[in-house]
Design an enzyme around this catalytic site. Sequence first.
Site, mmCIF file in Angstrom:
data_model
loop_
_atom_site.group_PDB
_atom_site.id
_atom_site.type_symbol
_atom_site.label_atom_id
_atom_site.label_comp_id
_atom_site.label_asym_id
_atom_site.label_seq_id
_atom_site.Cartn_x
_atom_site.Cartn_y
_atom_site.Cartn_z
ATOM 1 N N TYR A 109 0.858 -1.189 0.000
ATOM 2 C CA TYR A 109 0.000 0.000 0.000
ATOM 3 C C TYR A 109 0.891 1.234 0.000
ATOM 4 C CZ TYR A 109 -3.168 3.660 1.546
ATOM 5 O OH TYR A 109 -3.889 4.817 1.618
ATOM 6 N N GLU A 197 -3.762 7.441 -3.604
ATOM 7 C CA GLU A 197 -3.675 6.106 -3.028
ATOM 8 C C GLU A 197 -3.352 5.115 -4.138
ATOM 9 O OE1 GLU A 197 -6.322 4.496 0.476
ATOM 10 O OE2 GLU A 197 -7.338 4.127 -1.420
#
Lengths: 389, 290
Positions: A109, A197
């Site tokens: 991530y 993101e």
Amino acid sequence: MNIHEYQTKELLRSYGVPVPDGRVADSDASAGIIAEEIGGDRWVVKAQIHAGGRGKGGGVQLADSVEDVRKHADHIIGSRLITPQTSSAGKLVQRVLVESAQDIKQEFYLGLIIDRIKQRITIIASASGGMEIEEVAKTDPDKVVREAVDPAIGLPEFQCRKIAARIGLTGPLMPQAVKLMRSLYRCFRDKDALMAEINPLAIVDGDKLLAVDAKMSFDGNAVHRYPEITNYRDFDEEDPKEVEATGHGLNYIALDGNVGCIVNGAGLAMATMDAITLHNGSPANFLDVGGGASPEKIANAFRIVRKDPNVKAILLNIFAGINRCDWVAEGVVQAMQKQAISEPVIVRLSGTNYELGQEILNKSGLPFINATDLDDAARKAVDAVNSLS
Amino acid sequence: MSVFINKDSRVIYQGFTGQHATFHAEEAIKHGTNIVGGVTPGKGGTTHLDRPVFDTVSDAVREAGANVSGIFVPPQFAADAILEAIEAGIKTIIVIADGIPVQDMVRVKRYVIGHETIIFGPNTAGVITPEECKVGIMPANIYKPGRIGVVSRSGTLNYEAVAQMTARGHGQSTSVGIGGDPINGANFVNVLSAFNDDPDTDAVVLIGEIGGQQEVDAAEWAKENMDKPVIGFIAGVSAPPGRRMGHAGAIISAKADTAVAKMDAMEELGVHVVRNPADIGETVDRALKG
């Protein structure tokens, strides 16, 4: 302002962030052509809506043939996709992103936000990719790496190496990670983003880092600086009432209740909704008319609030500082005369030019309900709704 | 006494000759504010409202002794105006502009480190010490001199609270708006701390909103450090998560920043929490007696 995945990837690609080969399609035929142009033997077809959780709603499909790509595209385009982040009615899908499918070895991530406490752009990274980062932060906080960026020097390479090492991107992957992080940061800073993101950031065939899914949102107060970002805005993804309100300089957010609210100032607007709730009522909307509201602006506020068929009464609560109660009162009179308002209208005025405003309302002979203070206004609005049913 | 601004403050408005600044400067002068001039680049050497106009803030500091500035320039130019005021040595900057890009403020907050400047806002109704000094857009007539400090994120909700207090005979030492943006200058703790040190403030009313954790941090600080009662209200009990309620900062992003969660936490820390926004004045009564 949110943008689509395909737009995010287009933008990131221009900054040198590696993303899968792919393009957006608005029909099954063009989806097939894109798949042929990309080549290979496996593709992924992804519904393009602003809500997340698309995979869970069936909005992300793998295809082993061009024929399958077309079939999935045909099925997804024009359907309403329901995900954990949409309403139960789902969202209409108008486009799909067709990409070459990836052989993923490991997922990470990587995100950028503006940390309100540190008051800095902050990188968030984790070796637990493909999951909601909020979940990881809750269950396994040690796995979430946070690094604030000093705006005076930007994001230096050493800080990227530090982050990469802590999430296990070492060896030949480290220089790739450093380059990717710096490209992402540059894009975030250049375009006044509020959130970026990449999830998952993946190691794929040939030990290459790739942004397999990506999403960004931008500062509505800054997008006017970047026409290319403004062009990404998709009005179909927004509530038409909210779009119209913005055009009139009003800040409107639709809610589920039946008391329409017209208030000046965000804080007082929230407090007004709260007061209605405390009287066991339910606000139909948040609406902030802002400062210096003209009679026309007030009349437009009535028009927008009344577009919601659930509205049974309208509460106008103005504590004028930069506003003027006489202008507001003129707006109320204009609205009630021209819009044939049948709902009860409760008016509470206070502050600048209060006496003038009250006089205009009294002289109008219109059947509004006068309230002396916030509590009185909320109670009368809820009573008015209850007496109708 | 008061905090941050008083009758001795030497105030300038940046964007002085603009329509809004002119209107609010006139109001402030009527209220007794010592406005010593203003800044509008390119109009230096002229006068406006019988006061000198300067091209730069450093001119205003050097020639008029300015130490407080109200920023009335449009939001896209506001960050630059704040930087200019910091660099010129202004001690108190009050940023009325609403809609400043967040990353602009990130840079401002980096630059202010090491300078003895306190910033209020952006997106604040301003700061007022009743009948002494007003830098902002609030309706001055509802504020009366007294011994209650007020600090809020919202402007109009500040008016609502003050009107309730004034109606019950509680005047204000100073009322401070810290603004509704996610990245702002002074926070609640900075303001509480100033009120705590002010011998003429007996209690503080703190008005917050959903989003972030500033209010709870302030309550924690108050429990450790304050010897005066704090009355608190959080707007947005009825706000849905994930939606931005007007102020860029007012968005519920985690369980801990809902209005109820914040009010519960504050109550636990000893704050006199007001659950109904109509009861702010009444709660001040109770807190002072109790």
